[in-house]
Write a protein that holds these residues in place. Structure first.
Motif, short mmCIF file in Angstrom:
data_model
loop_
_atom_site.label_atom_id
_atom_site.label_comp_id
_atom_site.label_asym_id
_atom_site.label_seq_id
_atom_site.Cartn_x
_atom_site.Cartn_y
_atom_site.Cartn_z
N LEU A 1 0.69 -1.42 0.12
CA LEU A 1 0.03 -0.07 0.11
C LEU A 1 0.77 1.36 0.03
N TYR A 2 2.15 0.92 -0.07
CA TYR A 2 3.12 2.15 -0.06
C TYR A 2 2.75 3.09 -1.24
N PRO A 3 2.48 4.12 -1.43
CA PRO A 3 2.21 4.98 -2.52
C PRO A 3 3.23 5.05 -3.50
N LEU A 4 4.67 5.17 -3.26
CA LEU A 4 5.76 5.38 -3.98
C LEU A 4 6.12 3.98 -4.50
N ASN A 5 5.56 3.05 -4.11
CA ASN A 5 5.87 1.62 -4.57
C ASN A 5 4.96 1.40 -5.76
N LEU A 6 3.70 2.06 -6.17
CA LEU A 6 2.89 1.85 -7.28
C LEU A 6 3.82 2.17 -8.50
N VAL A 7 4.99 3.13 -8.58
CA VAL A 7 5.91 3.06 -9.69
C VAL A 7 6.26 1.80 -10.16
N LEU A 8 6.59 0.94 -9.21
CA LEU A 8 7.42 -0.25 -9.73
C LEU A 8 6.42 -1.34 -10.20
N SER A 9 4.97 -1.04 -9.93
CA SER A 9 4.01 -2.08 -10.56
C SER A 9 4.08 -1.75 -12.25
N PHE A 10 4.64 -0.55 -12.79
CA PHE A 10 4.62 -0.37 -14.07
C PHE A 10 5.61 -1.03 -14.84
N PHE A 11 6.52 -1.51 -14.15
CA PHE A 11 7.63 -2.17 -14.66
C PHE A 11 7.82 -3.55 -14.33
N VAL A 12 6.62 -4.29 -14.01
CA VAL A 12 6.83 -5.56 -13.67
C VAL A 12 7.01 -6.78 -14.77
N SER A 13 6.63 -6.31 -15.98
CA SER A 13 6.77 -7.01 -17.22
C SER A 13 8.42 -7.26 -17.78
N ASP A 14 9.30 -6.52 -17.44
CA ASP A 14 10.68 -6.56 -17.53
C ASP A 14 11.39 -6.41 -16.15
N ALA A 15 11.86 -7.84 -16.07
CA ALA A 15 12.54 -7.85 -14.88
C ALA A 15 13.65 -7.19 -14.58
N GLY A 16 14.50 -6.80 -15.61
CA GLY A 16 15.58 -6.07 -15.54
C GLY A 16 15.55 -4.81 -15.15
N LEU A 17 14.63 -4.26 -15.88
CA LEU A 17 14.03 -2.95 -15.62
C LEU A 17 13.32 -2.76 -14.46
N SER A 18 12.70 -3.74 -13.97
CA SER A 18 12.14 -3.60 -12.50
C SER A 18 13.25 -3.54 -11.38
N TYR A 19 14.12 -4.28 -11.65
CA TYR A 19 15.30 -4.31 -10.81
C TYR A 19 16.00 -2.78 -10.47
N LEU A 109 4.23 3.70 7.98
CA LEU A 109 3.46 2.28 8.17
C LEU A 109 3.40 1.61 6.76
N PHE A 110 2.99 2.15 5.75
CA PHE A 110 2.70 1.44 4.62
C PHE A 110 3.91 1.09 3.88
N ALA A 111 5.21 1.91 4.26
CA ALA A 111 6.57 1.59 3.68
C ALA A 111 6.86 -0.07 3.93
N GLY A 112 6.26 -0.43 4.79
CA GLY A 112 6.59 -1.96 5.11
C GLY A 112 7.41 -2.14 6.26
N HIS A 113 7.93 -1.46 7.25
CA HIS A 113 8.70 -1.79 8.32
C HIS A 113 7.91 -1.14 9.67
N PRO A 114 7.01 -1.77 10.04
CA PRO A 114 6.17 -1.16 11.09
C PRO A 114 7.25 -0.95 12.24
N GLN A 115 8.35 -1.43 12.71
CA GLN A 115 8.97 -1.23 13.75
C GLN A 115 9.66 0.14 13.85
N ILE A 116 10.07 0.51 12.50
CA ILE A 116 10.73 1.89 12.34
C ILE A 116 9.42 2.96 12.45
N THR A 117 8.49 2.80 11.95
CA THR A 117 7.08 3.54 12.22
C THR A 117 6.76 3.64 13.80
N ILE A 118 6.95 2.70 14.49
CA ILE A 118 6.82 2.83 15.86
C ILE A 118 7.93 3.55 16.51
N TYR A 119 9.21 3.41 15.96
CA TYR A 119 10.07 4.51 16.50
C TYR A 119 9.96 5.87 16.30
#
Length: 182
Positions: A1-19, A109-119
């Protein structure tokens, strides 16, 4: 649900470009964290050079550099200065700036590491108490604003928290004793 990760979803067809996009995203987040610190330091009335140096030091601190391969940690950690920025502006200018705090905490929190969000939440709480004490007035008003920030954070974060708690009920860890879990 992290908004900035949505950009990655546009590049899933090409594994090299996605990385490659994933690597650039980590670099972008480090730069974004530096910019957020720059904004916060400018809010503290530091001059441009000092704020730029502080932003650079935050962006290239040992935590971000050593955890660059743990993108979730970096993605969550960069939001700390922006929470402080909104908190300080809320006390200094108008209370509407406090609405940025729960939004930024939820994004962390959406970034994927709740411990850091708690800190970050703990650091925000300490900073909020410090600013409320320094304001010397309206303790009840300060407490109610803080309560509103907490409620809004949990409401915004519920789209991540509720499915996570449901998932945890269906894992093997749910039936483990504390001794087995550790």
């Amino acid at each position: 649900l992290y908004p900035l990760n949505l950009v990655l979803s546009f590049f899933v067809s090409d594994a090299g470009l996605s990385y490659a996009v994933y690597e650039y995203q980590v670099v972008f987040h480090v730069a974004l964290g530096g910019y957020f610190m720059f904004l916060f330091l400018r809010e503290l009335n530091l001059d441009f050079a000092s704020s730029l140096l502080g932003g650079g030091l935050f962006a290239f601190n040992a935590f971000f550099i050593s955890h660059a391969h743990h993108a979730g940690m970096v993605h969550a950690g960069i939001w700390l200065p922006l929470v402080f920025y909104f908190c300080r502006r809320g006390f200094r200018l108008t209370p509407k700036w406090f609405l940025g705090c729960p939004i930024v905490l939820a994004i962390s929190l959406f970034a994927g590491h709740p411990q850091i969000t708690i800190y970050i939440f703990y650091a925000f709480t300490a900073y909020y108490i410090f600013l409320a004490y320094a304001a010397k007035g309206g303790r009840l008003q300060s407490a109610s604003r803080y309560g509103l920030v907490i409620v809004l954070f949990f409401l915004l974060g519920a789209v991540q928290l509720l499915p996570t708690f449901e998932f945890l009920q269906n894992t093997a860890r749910n039936v483990l004793s504390y001794g087995d879990a550790v």
